[in-house]
Design an enzyme around this catalytic site. Structure first.
Site, PDB file in Angstrom:
ATOM      1  N   GLU A 183      14.734  18.598 -22.908  1.00  0.00           N
ATOM      2  CA  GLU A 183      14.974  20.043 -22.717  1.00  0.00           C
ATOM      3  C   GLU A 183      14.477  20.494 -21.339  1.00  0.00           C
ATOM      4  O   GLU A 183      15.027  21.420 -20.750  1.00  0.00           O
ATOM      5  CB  GLU A 183      14.297  20.854 -23.837  1.00  0.00           C
ATOM      6  CG  GLU A 183      14.745  20.482 -25.251  1.00  0.00           C
ATOM      7  CD  GLU A 183      16.062  21.140 -25.703  1.00  0.00           C
ATOM      8  OE1 GLU A 183      16.746  21.772 -24.892  1.00  0.00           O
ATOM      9  OE2 GLU A 183      16.377  20.988 -26.906  1.00  0.00           O
TER      10      GLU A 183
ATOM     11  N   LYS B  68      13.868  30.031 -18.868  1.00  0.00           N
ATOM     12  CA  LYS B  68      14.265  30.526 -20.190  1.00  0.00           C
ATOM     13  C   LYS B  68      13.988  32.027 -20.296  1.00  0.00           C
ATOM     14  O   LYS B  68      14.809  32.783 -20.820  1.00  0.00           O
ATOM     15  CB  LYS B  68      13.549  29.757 -21.304  1.00  0.00           C
ATOM     16  CG  LYS B  68      13.984  30.254 -22.680  1.00  0.00           C
ATOM     17  CD  LYS B  68      14.178  29.213 -23.711  1.00  0.00           C
ATOM     18  CE  LYS B  68      14.801  29.822 -24.965  1.00  0.00           C
ATOM     19  NZ  LYS B  68      14.763  28.949 -26.114  1.00  0.00           N
TER      20      LYS B  68
ATOM     21  N   HIS C 109      24.337  18.223 -31.446  1.00  0.00           N
ATOM     22  CA  HIS C 109      24.218  18.685 -32.836  1.00  0.00           C
ATOM     23  C   HIS C 109      25.107  17.858 -33.768  1.00  0.00           C
ATOM     24  O   HIS C 109      24.736  17.578 -34.906  1.00  0.00           O
ATOM     25  CB  HIS C 109      24.588  20.162 -32.950  1.00  0.00           C
ATOM     26  CG  HIS C 109      23.462  21.083 -32.569  1.00  0.00           C
ATOM     27  ND1 HIS C 109      23.640  22.434 -32.370  1.00  0.00           N
ATOM     28  CD2 HIS C 109      22.155  20.856 -32.369  1.00  0.00           C
ATOM     29  CE1 HIS C 109      22.482  22.986 -32.046  1.00  0.00           C
ATOM     30  NE2 HIS C 109      21.571  22.047 -32.034  1.00  0.00           N
TER      31      HIS C 109
ATOM     32  N   ASN D 239      22.589  25.843 -24.116  1.00  0.00           N
ATOM     33  CA  ASN D 239      23.085  24.853 -25.078  1.00  0.00           C
ATOM     34  C   ASN D 239      23.766  23.670 -24.407  1.00  0.00           C
ATOM     35  O   ASN D 239      24.501  22.930 -25.068  1.00  0.00           O
ATOM     36  CB  ASN D 239      24.060  25.524 -26.056  1.00  0.00           C
ATOM     37  CG  ASN D 239      23.339  26.439 -27.005  1.00  0.00           C
ATOM     38  OD1 ASN D 239      22.324  26.061 -27.582  1.00  0.00           O
ATOM     39  ND2 ASN D 239      23.826  27.656 -27.146  1.00  0.00           N
TER      40      ASN D 239
ATOM     41  N   HIS E 198      24.343  20.501 -26.320  1.00  0.00           N
ATOM     42  CA  HIS E 198      24.040  20.747 -27.729  1.00  0.00           C
ATOM     43  C   HIS E 198      25.242  20.625 -28.656  1.00  0.00           C
ATOM     44  O   HIS E 198      25.082  20.285 -29.829  1.00  0.00           O
ATOM     45  CB  HIS E 198      23.372  22.116 -27.914  1.00  0.00           C
ATOM     46  CG  HIS E 198      21.920  22.131 -27.496  1.00  0.00           C
ATOM     47  ND1 HIS E 198      21.506  21.781 -26.232  1.00  0.00           N
ATOM     48  CD2 HIS E 198      20.790  22.448 -28.172  1.00  0.00           C
ATOM     49  CE1 HIS E 198      20.188  21.889 -26.155  1.00  0.00           C
ATOM     50  NE2 HIS E 198      19.725  22.281 -27.316  1.00  0.00           N
TER      51      HIS E 198
ATOM     52  N   ARG F 190      23.184  33.245 -22.164  1.00  0.00           N
ATOM     53  CA  ARG F 190      22.202  32.447 -22.918  1.00  0.00           C
ATOM     54  C   ARG F 190      22.820  31.176 -23.499  1.00  0.00           C
ATOM     55  O   ARG F 190      22.128  30.194 -23.727  1.00  0.00           O
ATOM     56  CB  ARG F 190      21.546  33.303 -24.016  1.00  0.00           C
ATOM     57  CG  ARG F 190      20.424  32.574 -24.712  1.00  0.00           C
ATOM     58  CD  ARG F 190      19.528  33.468 -25.556  1.00  0.00           C
ATOM     59  NE  ARG F 190      18.525  32.650 -26.228  1.00  0.00           N
ATOM     60  CZ  ARG F 190      17.527  33.119 -26.951  1.00  0.00           C
ATOM     61  NH1 ARG F 190      17.367  34.420 -27.095  1.00  0.00           N
ATOM     62  NH2 ARG F 190      16.676  32.306 -27.534  1.00  0.00           N
TER      63      ARG F 190
ATOM     64  N   GLU G 299      22.383  36.251 -27.068  1.00  0.00           N
ATOM     65  CA  GLU G 299      23.401  35.257 -26.743  1.00  0.00           C
ATOM     66  C   GLU G 299      24.833  35.754 -26.897  1.00  0.00           C
ATOM     67  O   GLU G 299      25.636  35.231 -27.662  1.00  0.00           O
ATOM     68  CB  GLU G 299      23.189  33.990 -27.594  1.00  0.00           C
ATOM     69  CG  GLU G 299      23.926  32.795 -27.017  1.00  0.00           C
ATOM     70  CD  GLU G 299      23.503  31.470 -27.628  1.00  0.00           C
ATOM     71  OE1 GLU G 299      22.300  31.219 -27.752  1.00  0.00           O
ATOM     72  OE2 GLU G 299      24.404  30.703 -27.973  1.00  0.00           O
TER      73      GLU G 299
ATOM     74  N   HIS H 180      15.953  15.766 -32.250  1.00  0.00           N
ATOM     75  CA  HIS H 180      16.764  16.814 -31.614  1.00  0.00           C
ATOM     76  C   HIS H 180      16.904  16.574 -30.106  1.00  0.00           C
ATOM     77  O   HIS H 180      18.018  16.563 -29.559  1.00  0.00           O
ATOM     78  CB  HIS H 180      16.138  18.179 -31.890  1.00  0.00           C
ATOM     79  CG  HIS H 180      16.815  19.303 -31.174  1.00  0.00           C
ATOM     80  ND1 HIS H 180      18.069  19.740 -31.498  1.00  0.00           N
ATOM     81  CD2 HIS H 180      16.416  20.054 -30.112  1.00  0.00           C
ATOM     82  CE1 HIS H 180      18.424  20.721 -30.683  1.00  0.00           C
ATOM     83  NE2 HIS H 180      17.425  20.934 -29.835  1.00  0.00           N
TER      84      HIS H 180
ATOM     85  N   LYS I 215      14.609  32.964 -31.082  1.00  0.00           N
ATOM     86  CA  LYS I 215      15.562  32.418 -32.056  1.00  0.00           C
ATOM     87  C   LYS I 215      14.758  31.760 -33.160  1.00  0.00           C
ATOM     88  O   LYS I 215      13.949  30.858 -32.896  1.00  0.00           O
ATOM     89  CB  LYS I 215      16.454  31.368 -31.418  1.00  0.00           C
ATOM     90  CG  LYS I 215      17.656  31.924 -30.720  1.00  0.00           C
ATOM     91  CD  LYS I 215      18.600  30.777 -30.392  1.00  0.00           C
ATOM     92  CE  LYS I 215      19.769  31.232 -29.586  1.00  0.00           C
ATOM     93  NZ  LYS I 215      20.634  30.101 -29.205  1.00  0.00           N
TER      94      LYS I 215
ATOM     95  N   ARG J 185      10.054  42.825 -44.501  1.00  0.00           N
ATOM     96  CA  ARG J 185      11.035  43.303 -43.488  1.00  0.00           C
ATOM     97  C   ARG J 185      10.536  43.152 -42.058  1.00  0.00           C
ATOM     98  O   ARG J 185      10.966  43.854 -41.151  1.00  0.00           O
ATOM     99  CB  ARG J 185      11.437  44.752 -43.758  1.00  0.00           C
ATOM    100  CG  ARG J 185      12.093  44.919 -45.114  1.00  0.00           C
ATOM    101  CD  ARG J 185      12.976  46.147 -45.177  1.00  0.00           C
ATOM    102  NE  ARG J 185      13.631  46.179 -46.465  1.00  0.00           N
ATOM    103  CZ  ARG J 185      13.082  46.700 -47.549  1.00  0.00           C
ATOM    104  NH1 ARG J 185      11.887  47.248 -47.502  1.00  0.00           N
ATOM    105  NH2 ARG J 185      13.732  46.683 -48.693  1.00  0.00           N
TER     106      ARG J 185
END
Ligand SMILES: NC(=O)c1ccc[n+]([C@@H]2O[C@H](COP(=O)([O-])OP(=O)(O)OC[C@H]3O[C@@H](n4cnc5c(N)ncnc54)[C@H](O)[C@@H]3O)[C@@H](O)[C@H]2O)c1
Length: 376
Positions: free
Chosen positions: A187, A229, A254, A247, A250, A243, A239, A268, A145, A123
């Site tokens: 990036e 960032k 993606h 992207n 993206h 935030r 987000e 990527h 993330k 956990r």
């Protein structure tokens, strides 16, 4: 060069990003104060492990820290259910307890997977990021993330789980293949394009130095990227708003990554590079930004050796209708509507929700037709 420290301000989950040279060699003294007992498990991949595992282990054991390690196959396919299960069991087998820390030594793949394993193992155990790719140093190691890919789409299974420290050792980049350096650079450029025109101007003067491995220029680029960032993550950790700006490129990128099977055909960062040019092109088409900016963005990214148009991808891409379908798997899709990060100019982007499908389709058709024209 002394190490720079960028603080990520998240109340009880705050942490520091250390950026500098020789940090892996100093990992023992830097990490020891964070440990409840002198034990860590290191997760890496078979490329990074060859160069950087032994020095990291040596630095830790020199401070009396017992190390176990797990080496996973390199590549995006490792962000899978199967490898997650294998990793969790291996960490338990290595004796990781609830109050221990796990170290992710590698690029974004190892960071995302290890962070997710750390989020769910017993956990939640602590984790430390030691990013070794440029992309991981400027982006994926910061912000918490974590996750894996589903056969239905990228990064769809995951959790927010902040690291307790990020050690970005610039020396680790010396072994990074040039194509990966370029992918990470996409990036870096993203930060300038989405919110800092001055940084983009600076990058335009320094892109060659960064790509040639100049340490001072790279340090400045990593620091400025991490500062932006950190600011955005501190303002919107999970987000719900700003935030999403990170992207930029993206949604388009993606879809291209999915269409090429998350493979070496398109990394990527390469998908993000093409996607950012498309985002500027789409913004031009919708009248949000002046004509010609997509060309300027493409010219800049090409100097880093990046692809900038779908025709640069060495694969047969599906038709625009199919790419559009792939976009609906984007995490930003809401109520069956697409969200894009669009631009008003370089350094000023905004979140566009509920973008009409017909407009996206006509842009994609026009963009494919531009084949050849995209090059100067
Ligand atoms: N969590 C986030 O916020 C976030 C943000 C951006 C991207 N990502 C994810 O990051 C991943 C991409 O990251 P990446 O580009 O680092 O990919 P990666 O981890 O696959 O690394 C790229 C390649 O470079 C190799 N490598 C890394 N460091 C090296 C070094 N120092 N020397 C030699 N080889 C080295 C790796 O083995 C791999 O083959 C994607 O899965 C993407 O979804 C996550």
């Amino acid at each position: 060069m002394s190490a720079e420290n960028v603080h990520v301000d998240l109340a009880g989950r705050s942490y520091d990003i250390l950026i500098g040279q020789g940090l892996i060699a100093k990992a023992g003294e830097l990490i020891a104060p964070l440990l409840k007992r002198k034990f860590v498990a290191i997760v890496t991949d078979d490329n990074v492990g060859k160069f950087h595992l032994e020095p990291l282990q040596a630095a830790l054991t020199a401070k009396g820290i017992e190390c176990r390690h797990i080496i996973l196959p390199a590549g995006e396919k490792t962000k899978s259910y199967a490898e997650l299960a294998r990793l969790c069991d291996a960490l338990l087998d290595a004796g990781v307890e609830r109050r221990d820390a796990v170290i992710a030594l590698g690029g974004g793949v190892i960071g995302d997977l290890t962070g997710f394993a750390a989020a769910i193992l017993r956990r939640g155990v602590n984790f430390i990021q030691v990013p070794t790719s440029l992309l991981a140093q400027v982006d994926s190691s910061v912000g918490g993330k974590t996750g894996i890919n589903s056969p239905l789409g990228k990064n769809l299974i995951g959790a927010f789980h902040q690291p307790v420290m990020v050690l970005a050792d610039l020396d680790a980049l010396a072994t990074l293949p040039q194509r990966q350096r370029a992918a990470g650079y996409a990036e870096v450029a993203k930060y300038g394009l989405l919110g800092d025109a001055k940084f983009f101007e600076w990058l335009d003067m320094n892109v060659d130095a960064i790509m040639q491995g100049d340490v001072a220029a790279t340090a400045q680029a990593v620091k400025t990227s991490c500062e932006m960032k950190a600011r955005i993550v501190a303002a919107d950790e999970t987000e719900t708003g700003v935030r999403a700006m990170l992207n930029l490129g993206h949604t388009f990128g993606h879809a291209l990554e999915a269409a090429t099977g998350y493979s070496d055909v398109l990394l990527h960062g390469e998908g993000v590079a093409i996607g950012m040019v498309q985002a500027f092109g789409f913004s031009e088409m919708l009248g949000h930004c002046p004509q010609g900016l997509s060309r300027k963005v493409a010219d800049h990214l090409r100097r880093a050796g990046l692809p900038t148009h779908v025709s640069d991808i060495k694969a047969n891409l599906p038709p625009p209708e199919q790419l559009l379908k792939l976009m609906y798997q984007d995490k930003k899709a809401e109520g069956g509507k697409l969200t894009f990060i669009l631009a008003r100019t370089i350094g000023e982007s905004f979140i566009a929700k509920g973008v009409e499908e017909s407009k996206v389709l006509s842009f994609l058709h026009a963009d494919v037709a531009k084949q050849g024209l995209a090059r100067p």
